[in-house]
Scaffold this motif. Structure first.
Motif, PDB file in Angstrom:
ATOM      1  N   GLN A   1      -1.526 122.107 -26.871  1.00 40.71           N
ATOM      2  CA  GLN A   1      -0.773 122.588 -28.033  1.00 40.71           C
ATOM      3  C   GLN A   1       0.733 122.599 -27.716  1.00 40.71           C
ATOM      4  OE1 GLN A   1      -1.913 126.517 -29.247  1.00 40.71           O
ATOM      5  NE2 GLN A   1      -1.346 126.138 -31.377  1.00 40.71           N
ATOM      6  N   THR A   2       1.086 123.027 -26.528  1.00 33.21           N
ATOM      7  CA  THR A   2       2.490 123.030 -26.110  1.00 33.21           C
ATOM      8  C   THR A   2       3.040 121.611 -26.063  1.00 33.21           C
ATOM      9  OG1 THR A   2       2.114 125.026 -24.808  1.00 33.21           O
ATOM     10  CG2 THR A   2       4.076 123.738 -24.271  1.00 33.21           C
ATOM     11  N   PHE A   3       2.241 120.667 -25.531  1.00 35.17           N
ATOM     12  CA  PHE A   3       2.685 119.278 -25.483  1.00 35.17           C
ATOM     13  C   PHE A   3       2.926 118.732 -26.893  1.00 35.17           C
ATOM     14  CE2 PHE A   3       0.544 118.555 -21.140  1.00 35.17           C
ATOM     15  CZ  PHE A   3       1.723 118.831 -20.481  1.00 35.17           C
ATOM     16  N   TYR A   4       2.070 119.080 -27.839  1.00 31.96           N
ATOM     17  CA  TYR A   4       2.258 118.603 -29.207  1.00 31.96           C
ATOM     18  C   TYR A   4       3.509 119.217 -29.838  1.00 31.96           C
ATOM     19  CZ  TYR A   4      -2.209 116.238 -28.953  1.00 31.96           C
ATOM     20  OH  TYR A   4      -3.229 115.408 -28.590  1.00 31.96           O
ATOM     21  N   HIS A   5       3.816 120.456 -29.503  1.00 28.01           N
ATOM     22  CA  HIS A   5       5.064 121.069 -29.976  1.00 28.01           C
ATOM     23  C   HIS A   5       6.278 120.334 -29.390  1.00 28.01           C
ATOM     24  CE1 HIS A   5       3.365 124.308 -32.278  1.00 28.01           C
ATOM     25  NE2 HIS A   5       2.677 124.753 -31.241  1.00 28.01           N
ATOM     26  N   VAL A   6       6.182 119.942 -28.127  1.00 30.60           N
ATOM     27  CA  VAL A   6       7.256 119.173 -27.484  1.00 30.60           C
ATOM     28  C   VAL A   6       7.420 117.832 -28.194  1.00 30.60           C
ATOM     29  CG1 VAL A   6       7.889 117.947 -25.356  1.00 30.60           C
ATOM     30  CG2 VAL A   6       7.055 120.305 -25.241  1.00 30.60           C
ATOM     31  N   ASP A   7       6.287 117.161 -28.487  1.00 35.26           N
ATOM     32  CA  ASP A   7       6.346 115.888 -29.204  1.00 35.26           C
ATOM     33  C   ASP A   7       7.025 116.043 -30.561  1.00 35.26           C
ATOM     34  OD1 ASP A   7       5.188 114.233 -27.301  1.00 35.26           O
ATOM     35  OD2 ASP A   7       3.146 114.641 -27.995  1.00 35.26           O
ATOM     36  N   THR A   8       6.708 117.120 -31.265  1.00 33.23           N
ATOM     37  CA  THR A   8       7.317 117.361 -32.579  1.00 33.23           C
ATOM     38  C   THR A   8       8.827 117.559 -32.443  1.00 33.23           C
ATOM     39  OG1 THR A   8       5.279 118.361 -33.374  1.00 33.23           O
ATOM     40  CG2 THR A   8       7.280 118.876 -34.600  1.00 33.23           C
TER      41      THR A   8
ATOM     42  N   TYR B   1      13.479 101.809 -35.775  1.00 28.64           N
ATOM     43  CA  TYR B   1      13.240 102.594 -34.562  1.00 28.64           C
ATOM     44  C   TYR B   1      11.796 103.050 -34.353  1.00 28.64           C
ATOM     45  CZ  TYR B   1      18.282 102.825 -34.125  1.00 28.64           C
ATOM     46  OH  TYR B   1      19.597 102.502 -33.972  1.00 28.64           O
ATOM     47  N   PHE B   2      10.971 102.979 -35.369  1.00 29.49           N
ATOM     48  CA  PHE B   2       9.605 103.478 -35.250  1.00 29.49           C
ATOM     49  C   PHE B   2       8.626 102.404 -35.680  1.00 29.49           C
ATOM     50  CE2 PHE B   2      12.364 107.110 -35.811  1.00 29.49           C
ATOM     51  CZ  PHE B   2      11.925 107.977 -34.838  1.00 29.49           C
ATOM     52  N   ALA B   3       7.451 102.402 -35.037  1.00 28.88           N
ATOM     53  CA  ALA B   3       6.422 101.421 -35.362  1.00 28.88           C
ATOM     54  C   ALA B   3       5.055 102.052 -35.129  1.00 28.88           C
ATOM     55  CB  ALA B   3       6.576 100.188 -34.481  1.00 28.88           C
ATOM     56  N   THR B   4       4.023 101.360 -35.593  1.00 25.69           N
ATOM     57  CA  THR B   4       2.650 101.784 -35.327  1.00 25.69           C
ATOM     58  C   THR B   4       2.167 101.012 -34.104  1.00 25.69           C
ATOM     59  OG1 THR B   4       2.251 102.234 -37.657  1.00 25.69           O
ATOM     60  CG2 THR B   4       0.314 101.925 -36.263  1.00 25.69           C
ATOM     61  N   ARG B   5       1.811 101.724 -33.061  1.00 22.07           N
ATOM     62  CA  ARG B   5       1.318 101.116 -31.824  1.00 22.07           C
ATOM     63  C   ARG B   5       0.025 101.809 -31.425  1.00 22.07           C
ATOM     64  NH1 ARG B   5       4.250  97.931 -33.330  1.00 22.07           N
ATOM     65  NH2 ARG B   5       6.112  97.071 -32.372  1.00 22.07           N
ATOM     66  N   ASN B   6      -0.985 101.020 -31.097  1.00 20.85           N
ATOM     67  CA  ASN B   6      -2.296 101.545 -30.681  1.00 20.85           C
ATOM     68  C   ASN B   6      -2.860 102.509 -31.722  1.00 20.85           C
ATOM     69  OD1 ASN B   6      -2.095 100.076 -28.278  1.00 20.85           O
ATOM     70  ND2 ASN B   6      -0.955 101.742 -27.317  1.00 20.85           N
ATOM     71  N   GLY B   7      -2.680 102.184 -32.990  1.00 22.91           N
ATOM     72  CA  GLY B   7      -3.222 103.006 -34.063  1.00 22.91           C
ATOM     73  C   GLY B   7      -2.447 104.292 -34.311  1.00 22.91           C
ATOM     74  N   ARG B   8      -1.311 104.447 -33.689  1.00 22.34           N
ATOM     75  CA  ARG B   8      -0.533 105.673 -33.843  1.00 22.34           C
ATOM     76  C   ARG B   8       0.798 105.345 -34.526  1.00 22.34           C
ATOM     77  NH1 ARG B   8       0.001 109.202 -28.702  1.00 22.34           N
ATOM     78  NH2 ARG B   8      -1.917 110.090 -29.486  1.00 22.34           N
TER      79      ARG B   8
ATOM     80  N   TRP C   1       4.587 106.103 -36.196  1.00 18.11           N
ATOM     81  CA  TRP C   1       5.800 106.800 -35.800  1.00 18.11           C
ATOM     82  C   TRP C   1       5.983 106.858 -34.272  1.00 18.11           C
ATOM     83  CZ3 TRP C   1       9.447 107.570 -39.309  1.00 18.11           C
ATOM     84  CH2 TRP C   1       9.072 107.592 -40.644  1.00 18.11           C
ATOM     85  N   THR C   2       5.720 105.735 -33.633  1.00 25.28           N
ATOM     86  CA  THR C   2       5.979 105.623 -32.196  1.00 25.28           C
ATOM     87  C   THR C   2       7.403 105.093 -32.022  1.00 25.28           C
ATOM     88  OG1 THR C   2       3.661 105.168 -31.748  1.00 25.28           O
ATOM     89  CG2 THR C   2       5.230 104.530 -30.049  1.00 25.28           C
ATOM     90  N   PHE C   3       8.228 105.850 -31.321  1.00 27.43           N
ATOM     91  CA  PHE C   3       9.620 105.448 -31.104  1.00 27.43           C
ATOM     92  C   PHE C   3       9.635 104.235 -30.200  1.00 27.43           C
ATOM     93  CE2 PHE C   3      13.797 105.756 -29.017  1.00 27.43           C
ATOM     94  CZ  PHE C   3      14.600 105.795 -30.146  1.00 27.43           C
ATOM     95  N   ARG C   4      10.455 103.241 -30.593  1.00 24.66           N
ATOM     96  CA  ARG C   4      10.498 102.006 -29.810  1.00 24.66           C
ATOM     97  C   ARG C   4      11.920 101.495 -29.693  1.00 24.66           C
ATOM     98  NH1 ARG C   4      10.483  97.248 -33.346  1.00 24.66           N
ATOM     99  NH2 ARG C   4      10.519  98.007 -35.483  1.00 24.66           N
ATOM    100  N   GLY C   5      12.101 100.609 -28.754  1.00 21.91           N
ATOM    101  CA  GLY C   5      13.385  99.969 -28.544  1.00 21.91           C
ATOM    102  C   GLY C   5      13.161  98.699 -27.765  1.00 21.91           C
ATOM    103  N   THR C   6      14.221  98.013 -27.417  1.00 22.32           N
ATOM    104  CA  THR C   6      14.094  96.796 -26.620  1.00 22.32           C
ATOM    105  C   THR C   6      14.910  96.947 -25.344  1.00 22.32           C
ATOM    106  OG1 THR C   6      15.912  95.773 -27.818  1.00 22.32           O
ATOM    107  CG2 THR C   6      13.695  95.258 -28.585  1.00 22.32           C
TER     108      THR C   6
ATOM    109  N   VAL D   1       6.567 107.343 -24.463  1.00 27.44           N
ATOM    110  CA  VAL D   1       5.272 107.961 -24.177  1.00 27.44           C
ATOM    111  C   VAL D   1       5.278 109.368 -24.768  1.00 27.44           C
ATOM    112  CG1 VAL D   1       3.738 108.746 -22.333  1.00 27.44           C
ATOM    113  CG2 VAL D   1       5.043 106.644 -22.048  1.00 27.44           C
ATOM    114  N   ARG D   2       4.163 109.774 -25.319  1.00 30.34           N
ATOM    115  CA  ARG D   2       4.080 111.105 -25.926  1.00 30.34           C
ATOM    116  C   ARG D   2       3.575 112.121 -24.901  1.00 30.34           C
ATOM    117  NH1 ARG D   2       2.565 110.533 -32.219  1.00 30.34           N
ATOM    118  NH2 ARG D   2       3.884 108.741 -32.594  1.00 30.34           N
ATOM    119  N   ALA D   3       4.147 113.296 -24.948  1.00 31.04           N
ATOM    120  CA  ALA D   3       3.741 114.370 -24.033  1.00 31.04           C
ATOM    121  C   ALA D   3       2.285 114.762 -24.261  1.00 31.04           C
ATOM    122  CB  ALA D   3       4.657 115.579 -24.203  1.00 31.04           C
ATOM    123  N   GLY D   4       1.826 114.680 -25.510  1.00 33.44           N
ATOM    124  CA  GLY D   4       0.443 115.048 -25.832  1.00 33.44           C
ATOM    125  C   GLY D   4      -0.587 114.136 -25.194  1.00 33.44           C
TER     126      GLY D   4
END
Length: 181
Positions: A4-11, A37-44, A46-51, A65-68
């Motif tokens: 739950q804490t990790f998901y709060h960090v992700d938010t 800046y955001f894309a769908t990756r691995n079915g998820r 709003w994944t932040f991306r860059g090059t 990478v997401r903390a969750g």
């Protein structure tokens, strides 16, 4: 609780990144900012991306990478009365070492190495060691008696054979030392 804490960090990270992206491009529509800046990756979504650029100058995509996604590992505290130099606590520390080894890749390689050197057999009863029978990690020269924690000072024993070794003060010879003789 940790998840739950990790998901709060992700938010919190998402909100900060979204604010940054909108502030960086104030004249662009929200959909343009999201697509940049955001894309769908691995079915998820709003994944932040860059090059980034590799050593040959070729661009490639990187994602945040997401903390969750961090796996939760529970750690068991060492008992307060436990003393690594007291022979009565030798079995306790050997069991802790076995659990630690089973949970890390390097430890699993060491267990596999010991198992292969013993041809998959318990040196006490000469029966197969399997996941079903279980195993304990035994120090030939106890650590409380100055033995090392290296692979050449350890053998895998069945749990029952390990109890017999400690309760009857039996000696265990390394199958590796027998093979070289």
């Amino acid at each position: 609780m940790s998840k739950q804490t990790f998901y709060h960090v992700d938010t919190a990270i998402f909100k900060a990144l979204w604010s940054w992206a909108k502030r960086r491009h104030p004249m662009k529509p929200r959909q343009w900012v999201a697509d940049k800046y955001f894309a769908t990756r691995n079915g998820r979504a709003w994944t932040f991306r860059g090059t980034s650029v590799d050593s040959k100058g070729k661009p490639y995509e990187v994602t945040l990478v997401r903390a969750g996604d961090t796996p939760i590992k529970r750690h068991v505290k060492i008992k307060g009365a436990a003393n690594p130099y007291d022979p009565e606590w030798e079995v306790y520390f050997e069991n802790r070492l076995g659990v630690k080894m089973a949970h890390q890749l390097r430890g699993r390689r060491q267990l596999l190495h010991l198992w292969q050197q013993q041809n998959g057999l318990c040196p006490m009863c000469h029966q197969k060691i399997t996941r079903l029978t279980g195993w304990h990690n035994h120090h030939i020269v106890w650590r409380s008696h100055g033995g090392s924690d290296t692979a050449d000072n350890r053998v895998l024993l069945h749990p029952n054979c390990h109890r017999q070794v400690h309760h009857q003060s039996l000696d265990v010879a390394s199958p590796r030392s027998q093979q070289s003789v």
